[in-house]
Design an enzyme around this catalytic site. Structure first.
Site, PDB file in Angstrom:
ATOM      1  N   ASP A 129       0.845  -1.191   0.000  1.00  0.00           N
ATOM      2  CA  ASP A 129       0.000   0.000   0.000  1.00  0.00           C
ATOM      3  C   ASP A 129       0.880   1.241   0.000  1.00  0.00           C
ATOM      4  OD1 ASP A 129      -2.289  -1.517   0.111  1.00  0.00           O
ATOM      5  OD2 ASP A 129      -2.518  -1.357   2.286  1.00  0.00           O
ATOM      6  N   ARG A 130       0.366   2.304  -0.557  1.00  0.00           N
ATOM      7  CA  ARG A 130       1.126   3.557  -0.631  1.00  0.00           C
ATOM      8  C   ARG A 130       1.574   4.033   0.746  1.00  0.00           C
ATOM      9  NH1 ARG A 130      -0.460   9.203  -0.845  1.00  0.00           N
ATOM     10  NH2 ARG A 130      -2.605   8.524  -0.472  1.00  0.00           N
TER      11      ARG A 130
END
Length: 286
Positions: free
Chosen positions: A123-124
């Protein structure tokens, strides 16, 4: 885009949402650079006729991106792999408004290799170890290794909730689904598809996911009453915190790090272990 009507290509484009956004000057500039083409890749003239259902392709400007002010450290390189320590806030690969500010684009530019591709993703908001292949011919072998759950992944997380009950490993097993248009993944009824093992270690938590559902560790920690520090989505959505990075505010990172990857290399047969060097993981040993 498909042109529906209009006496000229320019008229038809300007009647569309994309063409209206770009404007006649922008369309003329793209046409002048050969960036307005038909389905065969041949240049299209703005003053040419726009027949019904004619396909025209054009390049759109990339959206403005807030620069991510953190380095992407390379932990390992060989002829097959590049392993990096991804910082918080940097997406693994282009998606939505994040294109240039991604680990994939940075690596391709830094190493001058457009064949580089991610084997998996983070995930970012999550920092830590991410693996990329350098050659297309080996990509499937490494991707299948992740799909077959042949990689041992260990994460570190911080939570404001600490207690002796966490000294023993907790195993969470439930069903998580994430639907389009919903920011959050949800625990729902049905067959188990998400399993995590969670243990308190020193001033943090060691998390070992046995599966890889979207936001799995974040959902499981919040469900146990120990949400991860800096999480803008769980247990409740904090819209201001979620929007902070797009304002250039990187002061509250999600305290979740992909601390290590361990596996038997499917190409060379050797044992591999890569560890994140992020400060958060140095206080404990897995």
């Amino acid at each position: 885009m498909i042109l529906r009507d209009g006496s000229t290509v320019a008229d038809a484009l300007l009647a569309s949402r994309v063409g209206a956004e770009i404007g006649i000057d922008g369309l003329a500039e793209r046409a002048g650079h050969g960036e307005l083409v038909d389905i065969d890749g041949q240049p299209v003239a703005l003053d040419g006729p726009a027949g019904p259902n004619t396909a025209v392709f054009l390049y759109r400007d990339l959206p403005d991106e807030v620069p991510i002010p953190f380095d992407l450290e390379i932990l390992h390189e060989d002829e097959n792999l590049v392993v990096v320590d991804k910082p918080h806030f940097l997406a693994t690969m282009p998606r939505g408004r994040h294109v240039v500010q991604t680990a994939l684009v940075r690596l391709r530019r830094q190493l001058g290799n457009d064949a580089i591709a991610p084997v998996h993703r983070l995930d970012r908001l999550t920092a830590g170890v991410v693996m990329f292949t350098r050659r297309p011919r080996v990509r499937a072998a490494y991707q299948e290794m992740f799909a077959d759950r042949a990689v041992r992944k260990t994460y570190w997380a911080a939570s404001a909730t600490l207690g002796d009950r966490w000294r023993e490993e907790v195993r969470v097993a439930n069903r998580i689904e994430k639907r389009a248009g919903d920011l959050r993944a949800r625990v729902v009824d049905g067959p188990v598809n998400a399993i995590s093992r969670i243990t308190r270690v020193d001033d943090g938590f060691r998390l070992v996911p046995e599966t890889g559902r979207t936001h799995q560790l974040r959902v499981h920690m919040a469900g146990l009453g120990a949400p991860i520090v800096g999480d803008p989505l769980y247990p409740d959505v904090d819209h201001d915190l979620a929007a902070a990075p797009d304002r250039g505010d990187f002061s509250t990172p999600l305290q979740l790090v992909a601390a290590s990857l361990e596996f038997t290399d499917p190409v060379t047969g050797g044992s591999r272990r890569f560890r994140s060097r992020h400060a958060a993981v140095v206080s404990w040993r897995d």
